[in-house]
Design a protein around this motif. Structure first.
Motif, PDB file in Angstrom:
ATOM      1  N   VAL A  49       0.843  -1.200   0.000  1.00 49.12           N
ATOM      2  CA  VAL A  49       0.000   0.000   0.000  1.00 49.12           C
ATOM      3  C   VAL A  49       0.877   1.250   0.000  1.00 49.12           C
ATOM      4  CG1 VAL A  49      -1.955  -1.101   1.151  1.00 49.12           C
ATOM      5  CG2 VAL A  49      -0.161  -0.056   2.524  1.00 49.12           C
ATOM      6  N   LYS A  50       0.252   2.336  -0.367  1.00 44.85           N
ATOM      7  CA  LYS A  50       0.913   3.642  -0.378  1.00 44.85           C
ATOM      8  C   LYS A  50       0.114   4.593   0.495  1.00 44.85           C
ATOM      9  CE  LYS A  50       2.553   7.220  -3.565  1.00 44.85           C
ATOM     10  NZ  LYS A  50       2.562   7.670  -4.977  1.00 44.85           N
ATOM     11  N   ILE A  51       0.812   5.300   1.378  1.00 41.49           N
ATOM     12  CA  ILE A  51       0.147   6.244   2.282  1.00 41.49           C
ATOM     13  C   ILE A  51      -0.120   7.536   1.516  1.00 41.49           C
ATOM     14  CG2 ILE A  51       0.322   7.491   4.466  1.00 41.49           C
ATOM     15  CD1 ILE A  51       2.269   5.274   5.388  1.00 41.49           C
ATOM     16  N   MET A  52      -1.367   7.975   1.547  1.00 44.73           N
ATOM     17  CA  MET A  52      -1.777   9.143   0.767  1.00 44.73           C
ATOM     18  C   MET A  52      -1.899  10.410   1.608  1.00 44.73           C
ATOM     19  SD  MET A  52      -1.904   7.647  -2.084  1.00 44.73           S
ATOM     20  CE  MET A  52      -2.577   8.924  -3.136  1.00 44.73           C
ATOM     21  N   ARG A  53      -2.032  10.269   2.918  1.00 43.11           N
ATOM     22  CA  ARG A  53      -2.188  11.441   3.784  1.00 43.11           C
ATOM     23  C   ARG A  53      -1.379  11.254   5.063  1.00 43.11           C
ATOM     24  NH1 ARG A  53      -7.528  10.602   2.332  1.00 43.11           N
ATOM     25  NH2 ARG A  53      -8.121   9.877   4.400  1.00 43.11           N
ATOM     26  N   GLY A  54      -1.067  12.378   5.684  1.00 45.73           N
ATOM     27  CA  GLY A  54      -0.356  12.333   6.956  1.00 45.73           C
ATOM     28  C   GLY A  54       1.128  12.615   6.819  1.00 45.73           C
ATOM     29  N   SER A  55       1.829  12.478   7.936  1.00 49.71           N
ATOM     30  CA  SER A  55       3.266  12.779   7.964  1.00 49.71           C
ATOM     31  C   SER A  55       4.088  11.762   7.176  1.00 49.71           C
ATOM     32  CB  SER A  55       3.758  12.822   9.417  1.00 49.71           C
ATOM     33  OG  SER A  55       3.481  11.596  10.069  1.00 49.71           O
ATOM     34  N   PHE A  56       3.544  10.562   6.964  1.00 45.50           N
ATOM     35  CA  PHE A  56       4.251   9.526   6.202  1.00 45.50           C
ATOM     36  C   PHE A  56       3.734   9.433   4.762  1.00 45.50           C
ATOM     37  CE2 PHE A  56       4.806   8.254  10.612  1.00 45.50           C
ATOM     38  CZ  PHE A  56       6.142   7.898  10.650  1.00 45.50           C
ATOM     39  N   ARG A  57       3.201  10.497   4.255  1.00 42.11           N
ATOM     40  CA  ARG A  57       2.636  10.498   2.904  1.00 42.11           C
ATOM     41  C   ARG A  57       3.714  10.161   1.868  1.00 42.11           C
ATOM     42  NH1 ARG A  57      -0.081  16.005   1.150  1.00 42.11           N
ATOM     43  NH2 ARG A  57       2.090  16.642   1.420  1.00 42.11           N
ATOM     44  N   GLY A  58       3.370   9.252   0.966  1.00 36.48           N
ATOM     45  CA  GLY A  58       4.306   8.819  -0.069  1.00 36.48           C
ATOM     46  C   GLY A  58       5.038   7.530   0.262  1.00 36.48           C
ATOM     47  N   HIS A  59       4.984   7.104   1.526  1.00 34.70           N
ATOM     48  CA  HIS A  59       5.669   5.860   1.917  1.00 34.70           C
ATOM     49  C   HIS A  59       4.901   4.659   1.369  1.00 34.70           C
ATOM     50  CE1 HIS A  59       8.183   3.279   4.437  1.00 34.70           C
ATOM     51  NE2 HIS A  59       7.079   2.592   4.692  1.00 34.70           N
ATOM     52  N   GLU A  60       5.624   3.726   0.765  1.00 37.18           N
ATOM     53  CA  GLU A  60       5.010   2.540   0.162  1.00 37.18           C
ATOM     54  C   GLU A  60       5.707   1.291   0.684  1.00 37.18           C
ATOM     55  OE1 GLU A  60       3.861   0.756  -4.283  1.00 37.18           O
ATOM     56  OE2 GLU A  60       4.815   2.733  -4.065  1.00 37.18           O
ATOM     57  N   ASP A  61       4.917   0.409   1.279  1.00 31.88           N
ATOM     58  CA  ASP A  61       5.474  -0.831   1.831  1.00 31.88           C
ATOM     59  C   ASP A  61       4.336  -1.811   2.105  1.00 31.88           C
ATOM     60  OD1 ASP A  61       7.363  -2.637   2.788  1.00 31.88           O
ATOM     61  OD2 ASP A  61       8.482  -1.052   3.820  1.00 31.88           O
ATOM     62  N   LYS A  62       4.706  -2.984   2.632  1.00 35.79           N
ATOM     63  CA  LYS A  62       3.719  -4.031   2.888  1.00 35.79           C
ATOM     64  C   LYS A  62       3.025  -3.824   4.235  1.00 35.79           C
ATOM     65  CE  LYS A  62       5.679  -7.806   0.164  1.00 35.79           C
ATOM     66  NZ  LYS A  62       6.194  -9.189   0.208  1.00 35.79           N
ATOM     67  N   ILE A  63       1.812  -4.339   4.318  1.00 34.68           N
ATOM     68  CA  ILE A  63       1.050  -4.304   5.572  1.00 34.68           C
ATOM     69  C   ILE A  63       1.557  -5.439   6.459  1.00 34.68           C
ATOM     70  CG2 ILE A  63      -1.226  -4.651   6.605  1.00 34.68           C
ATOM     71  CD1 ILE A  63      -2.405  -3.330   4.089  1.00 34.68           C
ATOM     72  N   SER A  64       1.913  -5.097   7.693  1.00 36.36           N
ATOM     73  CA  SER A  64       2.434  -6.099   8.630  1.00 36.36           C
ATOM     74  C   SER A  64       1.371  -6.614   9.598  1.00 36.36           C
ATOM     75  CB  SER A  64       3.595  -5.510   9.434  1.00 36.36           C
ATOM     76  OG  SER A  64       3.165  -4.363  10.152  1.00 36.36           O
ATOM     77  N   LYS A  65       0.320  -5.817   9.828  1.00 34.11           N
ATOM     78  CA  LYS A  65      -0.713  -6.234  10.781  1.00 34.11           C
ATOM     79  C   LYS A  65      -2.010  -5.485  10.499  1.00 34.11           C
ATOM     80  CE  LYS A  65      -1.580  -6.663  15.760  1.00 34.11           C
ATOM     81  NZ  LYS A  65      -1.090  -6.311  17.108  1.00 34.11           N
ATOM     82  N   VAL A  66      -3.130  -6.197  10.685  1.00 34.95           N
ATOM     83  CA  VAL A  66      -4.461  -5.592  10.551  1.00 34.95           C
ATOM     84  C   VAL A  66      -5.195  -5.810  11.867  1.00 34.95           C
ATOM     85  CG1 VAL A  66      -6.643  -5.594   9.298  1.00 34.95           C
ATOM     86  CG2 VAL A  66      -4.517  -6.015   8.068  1.00 34.95           C
ATOM     87  N   ASN A  67      -5.513  -4.721  12.543  1.00 32.62           N
ATOM     88  CA  ASN A  67      -6.215  -4.793  13.827  1.00 32.62           C
ATOM     89  C   ASN A  67      -7.700  -4.533  13.578  1.00 32.62           C
ATOM     90  OD1 ASN A  67      -7.093  -4.674  16.462  1.00 32.62           O
ATOM     91  ND2 ASN A  67      -5.408  -3.380  17.164  1.00 32.62           N
TER      92      ASN A  67
END
Length: 220
Positions: A49-67
């Motif tokens: 996934v790619k983060i679209m909003r927030g301080s980490f916007r633009g970071h792209e990596d795998k999901i490690s956990k779903v709560n």
């Protein structure tokens, strides 16, 4: 669902888990949207996934956990530092993410994605799933090999004998010490041993007991 925000929040927080799981969904990237003919999908561990909003916007990596209970997602490489200085994963909401690559190793997910698609699209999905499964097996083998190597190193360290401490011997003296046996009998003098004197026993003074009659006679 009611229009009132109070009731909406109540339903969100007290909803059953099977409903909460569906709400943890994110939009698909444009290429995936055209490929699967879907706008969004529930996120799964392993999705890129790619983060679209927030301080980490633009970071792209795998999901490690779903709560599911908190309706949040944790992504590899997205961490925050606590007051103690330790790093922990930062929980993110699924609505702030964009899915760029799907994890299709689960057959139930593949079956849902393949519904309504052409045969060529289904074959592509199966091919992608096979590649992902091979990659997972390779990762597992690498992890197992690393664990075995660590165990072997520990066993070798335990088997190695302890290093013997080198004892430093003093240099030989020219004149060896003379023992009592080597001294001639003429030079050895017998020293008389003085015996302790006994103290004379002292007798304790004896006191006579006086009766009442003797006391009265003495007073008179």
């Amino acid at each position: 669902m009611s229009i009132k925000p109070r009731k909406q929040r109540y339903t969100l927080y007290n909803a059953p888990l099977h409903k909460k799981r569906k709400w943890i969904s994110s939009h698909l990237a444009e290429n995936l949207l055209l490929k699967y003919d879907r706008r969004s999908l529930p996120v799964v561990k392993g999705d890129t996934v790619k983060i679209m909003r927030g301080s980490f916007r633009g970071h792209e990596d795998k999901i490690s956990k779903v709560n599911v209970q908190d309706q949040t997602v944790e992504i590899e490489g997205v961490t925050i530092t606590t007051a103690k200085g330790t790093k922990i994963a930062k929980p993110l909401h699924a609505s702030t993410l964009l899915i760029t690559k799907l994890n299709v190793t689960d057959k139930w997910r593949r079956h849902k994605l393949e519904s309504g698609l052409s045969e060529t699209a289904k074959k592509e999905i199966e091919k992608e799933a096979a590649e992902q499964l091979k990659a997972l097996e390779a990762e597992k083998k690498a992890a197992e090999d690393a664990a075995k190597a660590e165990e072997k190193l520990k066993e070798e360290e335990q088997k190695e004998p302890a290093v013997k401490e080198e004892t430093i011997t003093p240099p030989e003296t020219l004149a060896e010490p003379i023992t009592k046996e080597e001294i001639p009998a003429e030079k050895v003098e017998e020293i008389p041993v003085e015996q302790p004197k006994k103290k004379p026993a002292t007798k304790k003074p004896t006191t006579k007991k006086t009766t009442k009659k003797e006391k009265e006679e003495g007073e008179t």
